[in-house]
Design a protein around this motif. Structure first.
Motif, PDB file in Angstrom:
ATOM      1  N   PRO A  67       1.022  -1.100  -0.257  1.00 19.94           N
ATOM      2  CA  PRO A  67      -0.025  -0.250   0.188  1.00 19.94           C
ATOM      3  C   PRO A  67       1.005   1.633   0.504  1.00 19.94           C
ATOM      4  CG  PRO A  67       0.271  -0.759   1.890  1.00 19.94           C
ATOM      5  CD  PRO A  67       0.508  -2.534   1.652  1.00 19.94           C
ATOM      6  N   VAL A  68       0.468   2.178  -0.269  1.00 20.18           N
ATOM      7  CA  VAL A  68       0.842   4.015  -0.007  1.00 20.18           C
ATOM      8  C   VAL A  68       1.655   3.846   0.259  1.00 20.18           C
ATOM      9  CG1 VAL A  68       0.652   6.351  -0.088  1.00 20.18           C
ATOM     10  CG2 VAL A  68      -1.380   4.801  -2.187  1.00 20.18           C
ATOM     11  N   GLU A  69       1.290   3.750   2.238  1.00 18.34           N
ATOM     12  CA  GLU A  69       1.855   3.777   3.463  1.00 18.34           C
ATOM     13  C   GLU A  69       3.611   3.211   3.025  1.00 18.34           C
ATOM     14  OE1 GLU A  69      -2.700   4.689   3.609  1.00 18.34           O
ATOM     15  OE2 GLU A  69      -0.820   3.028   3.174  1.00 18.34           O
ATOM     16  N   ILE A  70       3.089   1.749   2.303  1.00 17.06           N
ATOM     17  CA  ILE A  70       4.605   1.007   2.747  1.00 17.06           C
ATOM     18  C   ILE A  70       5.677   2.098   2.037  1.00 17.06           C
ATOM     19  CG2 ILE A  70       5.810  -0.959   2.368  1.00 17.06           C
ATOM     20  CD1 ILE A  70       4.632  -0.542   5.063  1.00 17.06           C
ATOM     21  N   TRP A  71       4.938   2.262   0.965  1.00 13.80           N
ATOM     22  CA  TRP A  71       6.555   3.031  -0.241  1.00 13.80           C
ATOM     23  C   TRP A  71       6.423   4.667   0.185  1.00 13.80           C
ATOM     24  CZ3 TRP A  71       8.192  -0.374  -3.383  1.00 13.80           C
ATOM     25  CH2 TRP A  71       7.915  -0.849  -3.613  1.00 13.80           C
TER      26      TRP A  71
END
Length: 348
Positions: A67-71
Motif C-alpha cells: 500500500p501507499v503507506e509502505i512506499w
C-alpha cells in the motif's frame, strides 16, 4: 578510534523495482529519524546511519506490491539516508565511498518515488471505481425504471470498469481490481441487456400505439350511413398478425415477460383478437344469411352465444341488441379499440 563502519560499507546498494534478497544485515548504526543530520555526528556515524536506513528501506518493501503507506515509509528512509551521505564533507576519508552510495541511493529513491506514484494512482482509481459501482447499483434499485435510468447506470458501470482497467499492474490495488472486474463486467452486460429490452419495449409499444391511433381515428372518418367498420378485414388481420410477431420478438428478450409493458401489450393483442373473432363470425353469418344482411346495413349485428355477449358487455361495456343475443360489429370494434388505446396511452 574509528567506528566499525567497514562492515556496513560492504552493503553495496539495494535494487527495489522487483524486491530484493537481503544477504547481509549491516551492523547496528546510529538511528537518525530526523530529516536533517545532526551536526554532532561524525562522517563515519553518518555513513553508518545511512547504511542502516538503506537496509531498513530495502526490508520494508520486500515482496511487493504494498500500500501507499509502505512506499512512503521506504521513501522517507531513502531520503534520510541520502541526506546523511550528502552531509559527509569532501575531506573525509569515506567521502568517495559515500559518493558511490549516493548514486545508488538516489537511483533507489527515484524508483521508490515512481512506485509511489503508481500506487497512489492505483489506489485512487480503485476508490473511484468502487464509488461509481456503488452509485450504479443504487441507481437501479427497486426496478422497474425508465430507460434513461438504466442508461445512467450503464455509463457508471462503464466508467467504473475503465477506472479498474487503468490500475497499474505493479500495485496492490491491481489484485483487488482483477477480482472485481469480472463482477463489474457482468453487471455492465446485464444493464446493457436491460437497455436493449427497454429499447425494444419502447419500439413495440410505439408500433401498437400507431395502429391503435389509426383505429381510434376511424369513427371520425366513417359516415353514419356507411355500413363499413372503417378498415378492411384483410388489412386489419394483417396488421394484428404483424403486432403478434413484434410482441413475440419482444418476449424473446431476457426479462421481457416481467417488464411492466408486456402484460399491457398482451391484453391489447387479446382485444384485437376479440374483434377478429367477432368479424369472422359476422362474415360467416353474412355468407349464410344474405337477406338478413340486406336488412342490416348499418349496425352489422352479429348473433352470438349468450356467454360471449355477456363477456363483451361486462368487459368492454358494449351495447347488446335483440334481447341480448346480438352485438354490433362496428360499434363493438370501435369500443374495444378505444379502450385498448386508453390503456396504451396510460402505460406510455
Amino acid at each position: 578510534m574509528k567506528l566499525p563502519y567497514l562492515t556496513a560499507a560492504l552493503w553495496t546498494g539495494v535494487l527495489l523495482l522487483n524486491g530484493c534478497s537481503l544477504v547481509e544485515q549491516p551492523m547496528a548504526a546510529i538511528s537518525t529519524p530526523d530529516a536533517t543530520p545532526s551536526p554532532a555526528l561524525s562522517p563515519e556515524d553518518r555513513y553508518a546511519a545511512a547504511i542502516n536506513l538503506a537496509w531498513e528501506a530495502a526490508v520494508v518493501v520486500q515482496k511487493p506490491p504494498h500500500p501507499v503507506e509502505i512506499w512512503q515509509e521506504a521513501r522517507v528512509k531513502w531520503r534520510q539516508a541520502i541526506r546523511l551521505l550528502e552531509a559527509i564533507p569532501p575531506e573525509s576519508e569515506i567521502f568517495t565511498q559515500a559518493k558511490q552510495k549516493l548514486t545508488i541511493y538516489r537511483s533507489n529513491y527515484a524508483a521508490i518515488d515512481n512506485r509511489l506514484v503508481d500506487e497512489k494512482k492505483g489506489s485512487e482509481a480503485l476508490k473511484e471505481a468502487q464509488t461509481l459501482a456503488w452509485q450504479a447499483a443504487v441507481t437501479v434499485q427497486n426496478p422497474p425504471h425508465p430507460l434513461k435510468v438504466w442508461q445512467r447506470a450503464s455509463l457508471k458501470w462503464q466508467e467504473a470498469i475503465a477506472r479498474m482497467e487503468d490500475i497499474p499492474k505493479n500495485t496492490s490495488a491491481y489484485a483487488v481490481s482483477q477480482k472485481k472486474l469480472p463482477v463489474y463486467r457482468n453487471n455492465y452486460r446485464a444493464i446493457s441487456q436491460r437497455i436493449r429490452t427497454e429499447n425494444l419495449a419502447l419500439q413495440t409499444l410505439k408500433e401498437f400505439s400507431n395502429l391503435t391511433t389509426q383505429l381510434n381515428d376511424i369513427p371520425n372518418k366513417v359516415l353514419p350511413s356507411n355500413n363499413q367498420v372503417g378498415i378492411r378485414y384483410s388489412e386489419y388481420t394483417r396488421r394484428v398478425q404483424q403486432l403478434e410477431e413484434v410482441l413475440a420478438r419482444f418476449a424473446s428478450q431476457p426479462g421481457a415477460a416481467k417488464h411492466p409493458v408486456y402484460p399491457v401489450l398482451q391484453e391489447a393483442i387479446a382485444d384485437f383478437q376479440v374483434v377478429t373473432r367477432l368479424w369472422q363470425a359476422y362474415l360467416h353469418y353474412k355468407q349464410d344469411n344474405a337477406q338478413w344482411l340486406y336488412d342490416d346495413v348499418f349496425n352489422q349485428l352479429v348473433p352470438l352465444p349468450p356467454q360471449e355477449v355477456n363477456m363483451l358487455v361486462k368487459k368492454y361495456g358494449v351495447k347488446p341488441y335483440s334481447g341480448n343475443t346480438k352485438v354490433s360489429l362496428r360499434f363493438t370494434a370501435w369500443t374495444i379499440w378505444h379502450q385498448t388505446g386508453q390503456r396504451l396511452r396510460k402505460v406510455q
